[in-house]
Design a protein around this motif. Structure first.
Motif, PDB file in Angstrom:
ATOM      1  N   ASP A 260       0.848  -1.193   0.000  1.00  0.00           N
ATOM      2  CA  ASP A 260       0.000   0.000   0.000  1.00  0.00           C
ATOM      3  C   ASP A 260       0.881   1.240   0.000  1.00  0.00           C
TER       4      ASP A 260
ATOM      5  N   GLN B 259       0.218   4.195   0.649  1.00  0.00           N
ATOM      6  CA  GLN B 259      -0.087   5.100   1.750  1.00  0.00           C
ATOM      7  C   GLN B 259       0.676   4.738   3.016  1.00  0.00           C
ATOM      8  N   GLN B 260       1.307   3.557   3.032  1.00  0.00           N
ATOM      9  CA  GLN B 260       2.175   3.231   4.157  1.00  0.00           C
ATOM     10  C   GLN B 260       3.385   4.150   4.202  1.00  0.00           C
TER      11      GLN B 260
ATOM     12  N   LEU C 193       8.768  -1.597   6.176  1.00  0.00           N
ATOM     13  CA  LEU C 193       7.374  -1.187   6.039  1.00  0.00           C
ATOM     14  C   LEU C 193       6.562  -2.269   5.342  1.00  0.00           C
ATOM     15  N   ARG C 194       7.147  -2.880   4.341  1.00  0.00           N
ATOM     16  CA  ARG C 194       6.437  -3.918   3.588  1.00  0.00           C
ATOM     17  C   ARG C 194       6.148  -5.129   4.461  1.00  0.00           C
TER      18      ARG C 194
END
Length: 890
Positions: A114, A116-117, A888-889
């Motif tokens: 995403d 937006q992360q 983050l992923r």
């Protein structure tokens, strides 16, 4: 924004404080100290703030109880995780940071995540202050002309920032024409004590920050702990990653007494810079204490704190006291907030107590009454020069600055011959930069000196380019109220814009006839600026000697027109009756300066000027952009390009290798600055960057500056090591960004040679002396190095921020353990191996092997300056951005 505080709170320090009719939650430093049997009164105030940060963010993973115990003991080789309250950016460093975030969103899509992360999790303020240039000067219309040119030059960049403002949460942009980021931070953004609503509770905690400009340290004058980091490190902080750091040593600087009549804050800070740089405080905190604090206004404290990068410290911190509250009152903070600051600081042991016996690692002492009128130069801010010795200093420096002895002592006519210039003439006098323009005493002092000069019939010399670039609109408002702006204008110091201008290299062109005379006769012209940086090639490419001075002395040198005049003992000029006038005849008294400041500077000015700080001009508001999550890259843009850092993000590209058969790209000396590595000023008309722009249909008049084009990696990698004053031992005596391509023996621009080595599949290294990477927290100095194919930089020592930036870009910094570069007698045709980089750990030893045909291999020990476990992870993943994206992923 939702965050969790005190996830573990092993010491049960979560408590509350009632101020007025409000309850605030906080994590008690005193309670932690009691439970750990620590004497909190002996711990430096700056470390108390770091201790609170660890208490609040204890999670058992990035912050553990052992970390809290260790920082309570003070300095030691121990890694901690610091999470700042917020991030501050200026546009030169902010644009590439937002470019990186936009590229990370694209990469997140490529990873089926995403986008937006990829979003700031803490408040980020970007102040557009580095783009205005002094094209027009000396007239009432200068500001309007410069702003119009700024908007036209930078439309693509500003459009991109407008997109970022709409697309990212927790991201605010202060539009152009408002002020310098550090002064806006000091006068408006900073709170000293921050508050945040979480789960219906109001938490109070110290205001802390990191910034993408090294002079973020200015805010330490207001008791806000903060320092400069590279843009890539700031991006990690925005995305919720803790900043890894070692518990810093804290040097105490005891101030006693008070400044003498006529001595300015600028004189004081240049003295402090000289003392601390000589002492050696790189990577350390400096904390000021002593009875001399009572004699220092907040503005004077901010002036000292501002120049921490120049004296080499991470920060120069002043603890909270009544002067802090006085300044918060002046700048329009509410009564409720003032009560919170005082109550919280006293409850937490953050309120300055002169009776505490703090255990500093080292202590220096300065009696303020011993400070003398001072300038610094001609090439480094730490090179203090007593004002009376300025002429002698220039004469002593001239042989190093000028290789053409034929022009010494001669004057050369300019244009139609109405006047002549010679070595040592001042061609730029600029009141500029955050160091002094936030200080009303030296600014009012400059106005009063201009008034006194005008009244005696004095004027600036015609060969001097004069400019006034204040740090905020507050300055112009009090100048207007005092009517001193009229006298400054008569001296040529008209308002040219709100920004760093001359100090960052945006001094604009000199008159063509002056430039021609300097070039034709190889003259060493001078600048005098109220800034903080005077490195070679920074202020103006044709001005070789640059001196830092107070705003008052900038006016004085504009009148004198020459560095050869001893302003203490010789006449500065003649009045309208032909009578000699000395500087002392026009220098205002401290009493008069203070009377003007007290009469005209009020909280109403601050409230009015910051009421609509994010609105911007009509031109700014007219810029329209989409609000898409991912940026729509314009392939024809020469300002904003999608960088190549994430092109292989889908591959398992964890890096863990030794360097074999590398070539040397450059052999450099001591004090190589980030200006040398990645200039911010004008783009040379005949270099690789110019060639790229011309090939992309950009006319020479529209080149703009390297700083303005930091969103385009194609320009910036071509500008890496392109400073016209850099000296590479491999360039056969040619000054500037050149090197020898040893596969053919040609001397080429460094970019061209590097690209040939990349095509050949040959890794590159750089050798340098001590203090490599000193100066601005310029992430492109590391990014450009990476994109040129450089795998390691081997130096005697590194400046703190640049070392961190290199690691953040996957470039390995190594230091000599026992020898220096001079001992190696390198000529450049050697092949280099660096072994021991596999299975790397912090500060691991590595082996340097220097191989040369028909010569025995030389082997030397190096220390790998990857200092923390977090930095190991960055290097292994190719850089901090790649690491954060993968985290983050997950």
């Amino acid at each position: 924004m939702e965050r969790n505080f005190g996830l573990v709170d092993s010491l049960n320090t979560h408590t509350s404080l009632k101020v007025g009719d409000r309850d605030y939650c906080f994590f008690s430093i005193k309670a932690a100290a009691q439970k750990l049997s620590l004497d909190i009164s002996s711990l430096p105030y700056s470390l108390r703030i770091l201790l609170e940060n660890l208490l609040r963010f204890e999670d058992g993973v990035s912050v553990k109880l052992d970390d809290i115990r260790e920082i309570g003991k003070g300095y030691r080789e121990y890694e901690i995780a610091f999470r700042p309250t917020r991030v501050l950016m200026q546009d030169f460093t902010g644009v590439p940071a937002v470019v990186d975030l936009a590229a990370m969103r694209d990469a997140m899509v490529a990873l089926s995540g995403d986008p937006q992360q990829v979003n700031p999790l803490i408040p980020v303020d970007l102040v557009i202050d580095h783009s205005v240039q002094v094209d027009a000067y000396g007239t009432e219309s200068s500001i309007a002309t410069n702003v119009a040119i700024e908007m036209q030059r930078n439309y693509e960049r500003y459009k991109f920032l407008r997109w970022g403002q709409q697309s990212f949460s927790n991201f605010r942009v202060v539009p152009p024409g408002t002020g310098i980021c550090h002064q806006v931070n000091l006068e408006y953004l900073a709170k000293v004590i921050w508050t945040e609503e979480i789960d219906g509770k109001t938490y109070a905690y110290p205001d802390t920050l990191v910034g993408t400009d090294s002079h973020t340290t200015m805010i330490n004058g207001l008791s806000v702990l903060g320092w400069g980091v590279g843009g890539i490190e700031a991006e990690a902080a925005m995305l919720g990653q803790p900043l890894s750091m070692l518990i810093p040593a804290v040097v105490g600087m005891k101030l006693t007494g008070a400044l003498k009549e006529g001595v300015t804050a600028t004189d004081l800070v240049l003295t402090v810079t000289n003392m601390l740089r000589a002492k050696g405080v790189v990577g350390k905190f400096v904390e000021f204490f002593g009875n001399g604090l009572a004699a220092l206004s907040l503005a004077n404290r901010a002036t000292i704190a501002n120049m921490a990068p120049e004296y080499g410290a991470t920060c120069g911190f002043f603890p909270i006291d009544t002067e802090t509250l006085r300044y918060l009152t002046l700048t329009g903070k509410s009564k409720e907030h003032l009560e919170l600051v005082e109550a919280y600081a006293k409850e937490q042991g953050l309120w300055y107590n002169p009776d505490e016996q703090i255990k500093f690692n080292e202590v220096l002492e300065l009696d303020l009454s011993t400070v003398e009128p001072t300038i610094a130069g001609p090439k480094r801010p730490q090179d203090r020069v007593r004002l009376a010795e300025a002429p002698a200093n220039f004469r002593q420096s001239l042989p190093d600055l000028n290789k053409n002895e034929a022009n010494v002592g001669k004057g050369f006519p300019v244009g139609d011959g109405k006047y002549s210039i010679s070595n040592g003439d001042v061609v730029i006098a600029a009141i500029t930069s955050c160091t002094n323009t936030s200080n009303p005493c030296v600014m009012i002092g400059a106005g009063l000196l201009a008034r006194n000069a005008v009244q005696k019939g004095l004027s600036s010399k015609p060969w001097v380019k004069t400019s006034l670039a204040p740090g905020s609109q507050v300055v112009t408002e009090y100048f207007k109220l005092t009517k001193l702006d009229q006298y400054l204008a008569k001296m040529g110091f008209n308002l040219v814009g709100y920004g760093c201008t001359t100090c960052i290299g945006n001094s604009g062109p000199l008159l063509p006839e002056i430039e021609k005379t300097i070039l034709d006769n190889n003259l060493v012209a001078c600048s005098v600026l109220s800034g903080n940086r005077n490195f070679e090639g920074r202020v103006h490419p044709l001005v070789r000697a640059n001196y830092l001075a107070s705003p008052m002395l900038c006016v004085a040198y504009a009148i004198a027109g020459s560095i050869h005049i001893n302003l203490i003992s010789e006449p500065i000029a003649k009045d309208k009756n032909g009578k000699d006038v000395y500087l002392r005849d026009i220098w205002p008294t401290d009493q008069e300066i203070n009377e003007f400041v007290n009469k005209y500077l009020s909280s109403d000015i601050f409230k009015t000027k910051y009421a609509n700080v994010f609105a911007g001009t009509e031109e700014w508001q007219k810029i329209t952009v989409s609000s898409s999550a991912n940026y729509r890259w314009d392939t024809s843009s020469t300002y904003i390009k999608n960088p190549p850092y994430f092109k292989d993000i889908n591959k398992n590209n964890t890096i863990n290798y030794d360097i074999r058969n590398a070539r040397i790209l450059a052999i450099l000396g001591d004090s190589i600055t980030t200006d040398h590595i990645s200039p911010a000023g004008s783009i040379a008309k005949d270099g690789p960057a110019a060639k790229y722009l011309i090939e992309n249909n950009v006319s020479r008049v529209d080149f703009n500056s390297y700083g303005a084009r930091r969103g385009n990696h194609e320009v910036m990698m071509r500008g890496t090591f392109a400073n016209i004053r850099i000296k590479n031992k491999l360039a056969d005596g040619i000054e500037g960004g050149y090197t020898k391509y040893f596969n053919s023996g040609e001397v080429l621009p460094i970019y061209d040679a590097a690209m040939r080595y990349v095509e050949d599949g040959i890794p590159l290294v750089i050798f340098a002396g001590k203090e490599y990477g000193t100066g601005s927290s310029r992430d492109w100095a590391a990014k450009g190095t990476n994109l040129l194919g450089v795998k390691a930089v081997i130096a005697k020592s590194f400046e703190r921020i640049h070392r961190s930036n290199l690691v953040g870009m996957g470039v390995i910094p190594l230091v000599f353990e026992k020898v220096s570069i001079a001992d190696l007698n390198l000529v450049g045709d050697e092949l280099i191996d660096i072994e021991g980089l596999e299975n790397i750990i912090p500060k691991k030893k590595a082996k340097l092997k220097i191989k040369k045909e028909n010569n025995p291999t030389i082997e030397l020990d190096l220390i790998c300056r990857i200092d923390t476990e977090s930095e190991v992870a960055y290097i292994q993943n190719g850089g901090i951005l790649q690491y954060v994206l993968k985290e983050l992923r997950k």
